[in-house]
Write an enzyme that holds these catalytic residues in place. Structure first.
Site, short mmCIF file in Angstrom:
data_model
loop_
_atom_site.label_atom_id
_atom_site.label_comp_id
_atom_site.label_asym_id
_atom_site.label_seq_id
_atom_site.Cartn_x
_atom_site.Cartn_y
_atom_site.Cartn_z
N HIS A 23 0.86 -1.19 0.00
CA HIS A 23 0.00 0.00 0.00
C HIS A 23 0.90 1.23 0.00
O HIS A 23 1.61 1.49 0.98
CB HIS A 23 -0.91 0.00 1.23
CG HIS A 23 -1.89 -1.13 1.24
ND1 HIS A 23 -3.12 -1.06 0.62
CD2 HIS A 23 -1.81 -2.38 1.76
CE1 HIS A 23 -3.76 -2.22 0.78
NE2 HIS A 23 -2.99 -3.04 1.47
N ASP B 86 1.96 -6.90 2.46
CA ASP B 86 0.78 -6.13 2.90
C ASP B 86 1.24 -4.90 3.68
O ASP B 86 0.62 -4.52 4.69
CB ASP B 86 -0.18 -6.99 3.73
CG ASP B 86 -1.56 -6.33 3.85
OD1 ASP B 86 -1.80 -5.29 3.23
OD2 ASP B 86 -2.40 -6.88 4.60
#
EC number: 3.5.2.3
Lengths: 325, 428
Positions: free
Chosen positions: B58, B303
């Site tokens: 992200h 992640d």
């Protein structure tokens, strides 16, 4: 005693008995014409309530005032919290005003733990109920009520609840009262049974120090105390049980069921009661129901907890028996 | 571009060799190579891997540049040994159009710390109802190959089926965040013994497993390939293992934190451990490690989920979910997989570079360390042990669960097409 009271599980047997014994002393203050002790004069306690609670907030406030503490009441509604201020900032603002203890009620499980363990503030923290986690003073006042009723006020001094059989009935899944009571009653030697439909029991309950049953009727004859838990009507939407009527039929306490309890057994409820669903008026208004006593005992327990947390090394009440003469 | 000689590196953990980089390419691999005209990097005892590829990052830009930007995120990636990251689509605006994915892709190219391959949203606004323009994103300059609503599950079975069918036209893959939404309403942590005690809303394993089971069957039915993000339960492993045994085209990833941490840590109520999917039990951790070792789980993906301090320095319920991971990933994998004997360094290269590059079609990445290949490389001091100090992170955010924890291994050098992005642990 530890510096904070966050969870009933943090209390040793001796801690718990000390609080109950101290609460007996505090209870005598309520019988005086002037219900006040100078014990916490000059100390400031803030009641930090992020969640609505009339009963618990007033109980703490009464306890604080009876101990002569300066009390600040903070409710989240209409405060800086509703403008987006964080718990950390709110707590630090209050501490900057010289607060010695924070009594916190919060809708989020763990908020009091974070407040006590994150280095945000130095004040003592008392958990007045957090999410579905803990409500330790409720468990203490329940244990106090049980000890008075099942052992006796004077005979109970120094005693625990060894061998007493306590049944908690209802929404265990969402109940901080159930979690707190299971922890404390086990510490005090009681045998606890939780009764609920499987949908209202948390996954993982098998490690709790208690028995679990889906059948209320078979549990009642062997119970010294039966504590009904509040069922929140909003839970209906999540299909925890088919209808209120079915819940009431299987897990409600009515006169017939109460008659199956031993003669000495008491009925308890942390309130507020949903009459007709979890408990009938006949039971709620009977002599065996201790709801009103629980409220009164709550003040004594909270006085004891605040007194002990805020450095009470001396007896809370000087020569109480002499004074009573 | 000048030459670089990496001297005495254990290529994929094997015998020491010299590796000569000339321009953007590996010119030669062998013993006793000439250092003439080359800058020499002494790599005695260190392990040389193909540049790491993260299929699940992200970067937060556009929209949450207070958490991370493409620049800070790619610097963090280079620090962690990555030469490519796939940037998730849950930005503001959502990366559900060709315009947004191109913006992210171009920022990556301009900054140059690693390649950035945007992931496109499966549905418009990640709302799960209407397919985004998957073809347009694929045809854009970004050349999107992976589509995901990560952060949210594509929970409507028909939409998931259509997405799987549609991306077949251009060889894309749908990466599913497997989370049955009704079963996780109010969920705050793994449902089990700890959640029962703490009074935190439970996130049951079956909420992940039921979606994975459905999606592998859908992928089988329509003859497409599906990738499962961040597996977290032993049951999920069993479903993926079963699907692979049936020949279903499923790949799966596990995060470093799910290989190391358990839900017991939530007892601290410290939101640094709040992550989605949640930390599970020791049994799950062990199953995930074994599955990564035996290939049931194909890859490690970070992640990497940066959040500003104030989003974590609060009570559990109010905290954002996620933890940063780019800069600690390799260390955690060394601790959990290599130092435990479950995986050798060739295996790490496979799970953290070769396979993720294949799944995401990151051309030029995940290639063998051999002559003629692009010089995307990572040099690791595997003997190093040290405390994790987030203050030194290149990421804009510090929400790591490893602060103060001793972890093995340290990436000392990273090369992207022959250009050093990290030298002696310092970004260029």
């Amino acid at each position: 005693m530890q510096r904070h009271l966050i969870s009933a599980a943090d209390l040793t047997r001796d801690d718990a008995v000390l609080i109950l014994d101290t609460a007996e002393e505090m209870a005598r203050v309520a019988d005086r014409p002037i219900k006040k002790l100078p014990t916490l004069r000059g100390r400031t306690i803030v009641n930090l309530f992020f969640e609505d609670s009339t009963r618990t907030r007033i109980s703490f406030e009464a306890a604080e005032k009876r101990l002569s503490a300066d009390v600040i009441n903070f409710t989240a509604k209409g405060s800086s919290v509703s403008k987006g201020e964080s718990l950390k900032d709110t707590a630090q603002t209050l501490e900057a005003m010289g607060v010695d203890a924070v009594v916190i009620r919060h809708g989020a499980s763990g908020a009091p733990y974070r407040l006590a363990n994150s280095g945000w503030i130095d004040a003592a923290v008392v958990n007045a109920g957090d999410g579905t986690h803990q409500h330790p003073t409720q468990a203490l006042l329940d244990a106090f009520t049980m000890r008075r009723r099942l052992v006796g006020p004077d005979a109970g001094l120094g005693q625990d609840l060894e061998g007493k059989r306590i049944t908690l009935v209802g929404d265990v899944l969402h109940s901080r009262v159930a979690r707190s009571n299971v922890d404390l009653l086990h510490t005090l030697g009681a045998e606890v049974t939780l009764v609920a439909p499987p949908t209202l029991l948390p996954v993982g309950i098998e490690t709790w120090p208690c028995e679990v049953s889906y059948d209320l009727d078979s549990t009642l004859p062997k119970s010294d105390a039966v504590m009904m838990l509040r069922v929140q009507r909003e839970r209906m939407n999540a299909a925890f049980f088919p209808t209120e009527r079915e819940y009431s039929r299987r897990y409600g306490l009515d006169g017939d069921r109460m008659a199956r309890m031993p003669g000495h057994a008491i009925v308890m409820h942390p309130g507020p009661m949903v009459r007709g669903m979890e408990i009938t008026a006949e039971v709620a208004d009977s002599d065996r129901c201790t709801v009103v006593e629980q409220v009164a005992n709550g003040v004594s327990i909270r006085m004891a907890v605040l007194y002990l947390l805020l450095g009470g090394n001396e007896p809370a009440v000087t020569h109480p028996r002499t004074e009573e003469k | 571009m000048s030459k670089t000689l990496i001297r005495g590196a254990k290529v994929l953990g094997g015998e020491p060799q010299d590796v000569l980089i000339d321009g953007g390419t590996i010119a030669e691999v062998g013993g006793g190579l000439s250092a003439e005209g080359a800058e020499v990097v002494e790599a005695d005892g260190k392990v040389l891997l193909p540049g790491l590829v993260d299929l699940h990052t992200h970067l937060r830009e556009p929209g949450r540049e207070d958490s991370e930007t493409v620049l800070t995120g790619t610097r963090a990636a280079a620090s962690g040994g990555f030469t490519t990251v796939f940037a998730m689509a849950n930005t503001f605006p959502v990366a559900d159009t060709a315009g947004v994915v191109e913006q992210v892709w171009r920022l990556g190219k301009e900054h140059g710390y690693c390649d950035v391959q945007p992931i496109g949203a499966v549905t418009v606004g990640l709302d799960g109802r209407k397919l985004a323009e998957l073809g347009a994103m694929h045809e854009s300059a970004a050349g999107v190959t992976v589509f995901s609503d990560d952060g949210k599950c594509v929970h409507d079975a028909v939409i998931m089926r259509r997405a799987l069918e549609y991306v077949k036209a251009f060889g894309g893959v749908v990466a599913q965040h497997a989370q049955e939404p009704r079963l996780t309403e109010g969920a705050e942590m793994n449902e089990g013994i700890v959640s029962a005690e703490l009074g935190l809303g439970g996130w049951p394993a079956v909420a992940e497993e039921s979606i994975i089971a459905r999606d592998v069957l859908l992928a089988d039915h329509v003859g497409s390939r599906v990738h499962i993000c961040h597996l977290s339960t032993a049951g999920s492993v069993e479903i993926v293992r079963w699907a692979k045994s049936r020949g279903i085209a499923v790949t799966a990833e596990v995060t470093p934190h799910h290989l190391l941490l358990t839900d017991e840590l939530v007892r601290t109520y410290n939101p640094v451990y709040k992550v989605n999917p949640p930390l599970r039990t020791e049994r799950d951790v062990m199953a995930l490690r074994e599955a990564l070792a035996d290939g049931t789980i194909d890859i490690v993906a970070t992640d990497h989920a940066p959040h500003p301090h104030e989003d974590k320095d609060c009570e559990w319920a109010a905290a954002a979910m996620g933890m940063v991971g780019l800069e600690t990933a390799l260390s955690v994998v060394q601790e959990t997989m290599v130092d435990t004997g479950l995986l050798d360094w060739a295996g790490v290269a496979d799970r953290m570079s070769v396979k993720p590059a294949q799944i995401g079609q990151a051309r030029g990445h995940g290639r063998p360390v051999s002559a003629g290949e692009p010089a995307n490389l990572t040099l690791v001091d595997t003997a190093y042990r040290g405390l994790v100090e987030p203050a030194g992170f290149a990421s804009r955010s510090r929400n790591t669960p490893y602060e103060g924890r001793e972890l093995p291994g340290r990436v000392t050098h990273t090369w992207l097409r022959g250009k050093a992005t990290l030298v002696d642990g310092k970004l260029t």
